[in-house]
Design a protein around this motif. Structure first.
Motif, PDB file in Angstrom:
ATOM      1  N   ILE A  52       5.451   2.822  -8.092  1.00 34.77           N
ATOM      2  CA  ILE A  52       5.732   1.702  -7.189  1.00 34.77           C
ATOM      3  C   ILE A  52       6.834   2.078  -6.203  1.00 34.77           C
ATOM      4  CG2 ILE A  52       6.501  -0.702  -7.016  1.00 34.77           C
ATOM      5  CD1 ILE A  52       5.471  -1.040  -9.904  1.00 34.77           C
ATOM      6  N   GLU A  53       7.872   2.728  -6.701  1.00 34.25           N
ATOM      7  CA  GLU A  53       9.026   3.076  -5.859  1.00 34.25           C
ATOM      8  C   GLU A  53       8.654   4.000  -4.699  1.00 34.25           C
ATOM      9  OE1 GLU A  53      12.732   2.855  -9.027  1.00 34.25           O
ATOM     10  OE2 GLU A  53      11.546   4.697  -8.924  1.00 34.25           O
ATOM     11  N   VAL A  54       7.782   4.950  -4.933  1.00 31.72           N
ATOM     12  CA  VAL A  54       7.480   5.928  -3.884  1.00 31.72           C
ATOM     13  C   VAL A  54       6.449   5.432  -2.872  1.00 31.72           C
ATOM     14  CG1 VAL A  54       8.126   7.903  -5.311  1.00 31.72           C
ATOM     15  CG2 VAL A  54       5.733   7.166  -5.247  1.00 31.72           C
ATOM     16  N   GLY A  55       5.767   4.346  -3.170  1.00 28.80           N
ATOM     17  CA  GLY A  55       4.790   3.792  -2.226  1.00 28.80           C
ATOM     18  C   GLY A  55       5.473   2.949  -1.170  1.00 28.80           C
ATOM     19  N   PRO A  56       5.366   3.309   0.096  1.00 34.78           N
ATOM     20  CA  PRO A  56       6.117   2.595   1.138  1.00 34.78           C
ATOM     21  C   PRO A  56       5.529   1.241   1.544  1.00 34.78           C
ATOM     22  CG  PRO A  56       4.790   4.318   2.125  1.00 34.78           C
ATOM     23  CD  PRO A  56       4.619   4.435   0.627  1.00 34.78           C
ATOM     24  N   ILE A  57       4.236   1.037   1.380  1.00 39.04           N
ATOM     25  CA  ILE A  57       3.607  -0.165   1.936  1.00 39.04           C
ATOM     26  C   ILE A  57       4.014  -1.430   1.183  1.00 39.04           C
ATOM     27  CG2 ILE A  57       1.393  -1.317   2.355  1.00 39.04           C
ATOM     28  CD1 ILE A  57       0.259   1.456   2.984  1.00 39.04           C
ATOM     29  N   LEU A  58       3.959  -1.401  -0.140  1.00 37.15           N
ATOM     30  CA  LEU A  58       4.268  -2.598  -0.920  1.00 37.15           C
ATOM     31  C   LEU A  58       5.699  -3.069  -0.668  1.00 37.15           C
ATOM     32  CD1 LEU A  58       2.913  -4.487  -2.955  1.00 37.15           C
ATOM     33  CD2 LEU A  58       3.831  -3.059  -4.771  1.00 37.15           C
ATOM     34  N   LYS A  59       6.618  -2.125  -0.630  1.00 38.06           N
ATOM     35  CA  LYS A  59       8.029  -2.455  -0.433  1.00 38.06           C
ATOM     36  C   LYS A  59       8.273  -3.119   0.921  1.00 38.06           C
ATOM     37  CE  LYS A  59      10.653   0.853  -1.759  1.00 38.06           C
ATOM     38  NZ  LYS A  59      11.465   2.074  -1.866  1.00 38.06           N
ATOM     39  N   THR A  60       7.591  -2.639   1.952  1.00 40.42           N
ATOM     40  CA  THR A  60       7.844  -3.174   3.292  1.00 40.42           C
ATOM     41  C   THR A  60       6.959  -4.361   3.645  1.00 40.42           C
ATOM     42  OG1 THR A  60       6.331  -1.551   4.256  1.00 40.42           O
ATOM     43  CG2 THR A  60       8.671  -0.974   4.195  1.00 40.42           C
ATOM     44  N   ARG A  61       5.698  -4.361   3.195  1.00 40.68           N
ATOM     45  CA  ARG A  61       4.758  -5.410   3.591  1.00 40.68           C
ATOM     46  C   ARG A  61       4.719  -6.595   2.633  1.00 40.68           C
ATOM     47  NH1 ARG A  61       1.263  -4.150   7.942  1.00 40.68           N
ATOM     48  NH2 ARG A  61       0.935  -6.373   7.773  1.00 40.68           N
ATOM     49  N   SER A  62       5.183  -6.403   1.400  1.00 43.14           N
ATOM     50  CA  SER A  62       5.193  -7.501   0.431  1.00 43.14           C
ATOM     51  C   SER A  62       6.402  -7.372  -0.496  1.00 43.14           C
ATOM     52  CB  SER A  62       3.891  -7.499  -0.371  1.00 43.14           C
ATOM     53  OG  SER A  62       3.828  -8.656  -1.163  1.00 43.14           O
ATOM     54  N   PRO A  66      -1.327 -14.464  -3.415  1.00 40.85           N
ATOM     55  CA  PRO A  66      -1.555 -14.589  -1.976  1.00 40.85           C
ATOM     56  C   PRO A  66      -0.245 -14.416  -1.231  1.00 40.85           C
ATOM     57  CG  PRO A  66      -1.659 -16.739  -3.044  1.00 40.85           C
ATOM     58  CD  PRO A  66      -1.438 -15.719  -4.119  1.00 40.85           C
ATOM     59  N   GLN A  67      -0.361 -13.949  -0.022  1.00 39.71           N
ATOM     60  CA  GLN A  67       0.798 -13.914   0.864  1.00 39.71           C
ATOM     61  C   GLN A  67       0.300 -14.285   2.247  1.00 39.71           C
ATOM     62  OE1 GLN A  67       2.251  -9.858   0.612  1.00 39.71           O
ATOM     63  NE2 GLN A  67       1.258  -9.393   2.535  1.00 39.71           N
TER      64      GLN A  67
END
Length: 140
Positions: free
Chosen positions: A46-56, A100-101
């Protein structure tokens, strides 16, 4: 029948530990004479994935700190699967969570306590809004 009942009790204990303590509730174990922490590995993914951290960021926080900070609208389910891998039965606990977001949806599926073959698996998916619609992503 006795072996299956024993397995159910073991998986129930492991489920309860995870449900109570999240990734910290998954104890390390030895595989191929090496110590492995599925909880640490899933957290690292999870930590190394950039999309989840920034988009959600709300879902990111929930996934990292599960079971704490459950957002409104978040849903989860648990089950165990018996798959055939390399012609042998392979059992795993599965946790699905999603929410949902604005303009989309985020989803995560974790496989842990896998009896053989591999240590853990985590897939993260999202339907995210873009200028002219949505983009759907899924990564393991």
């Amino acid at each position: 029948a006795d072996i299956e009942q024993c397995l159910r009790l073991i998986l129930l204990d492991r489920f309860r530990a995870y449900k109570q303590r999240g990734l910290a509730g998954i104890p390390s174990y030895a595989r191929s004479k090496k110590e492995f922490s599925a909880g640490d590995e899933l957290k690292h993914q999870i930590e190394v994935g950039p999309i989840l951290k920034t988009r959600s960021p709300i879902f990111y926080k929930y996934a990292m700190e599960y079971p704490k900070n459950k957002p409104d609208g978040a849903e989860e389910s648990f089950f165990w699967v018996n798959s055939i891998i390399d012609d042998k039965p392979t059992i795993a606990l599965v946790h699905r969570l999603g929410m949902p977001q604005v303009g989309g949806y985020v989803y995560m599926e974790r496989h842990f306590y896998i009896s053989r073959s591999h240590n853990c698996l985590q897939g993260i998916g999202a339907a995210l809004p873009v200028e002219y619609g949505a983009v759907v992503l899924y990564a393991t």
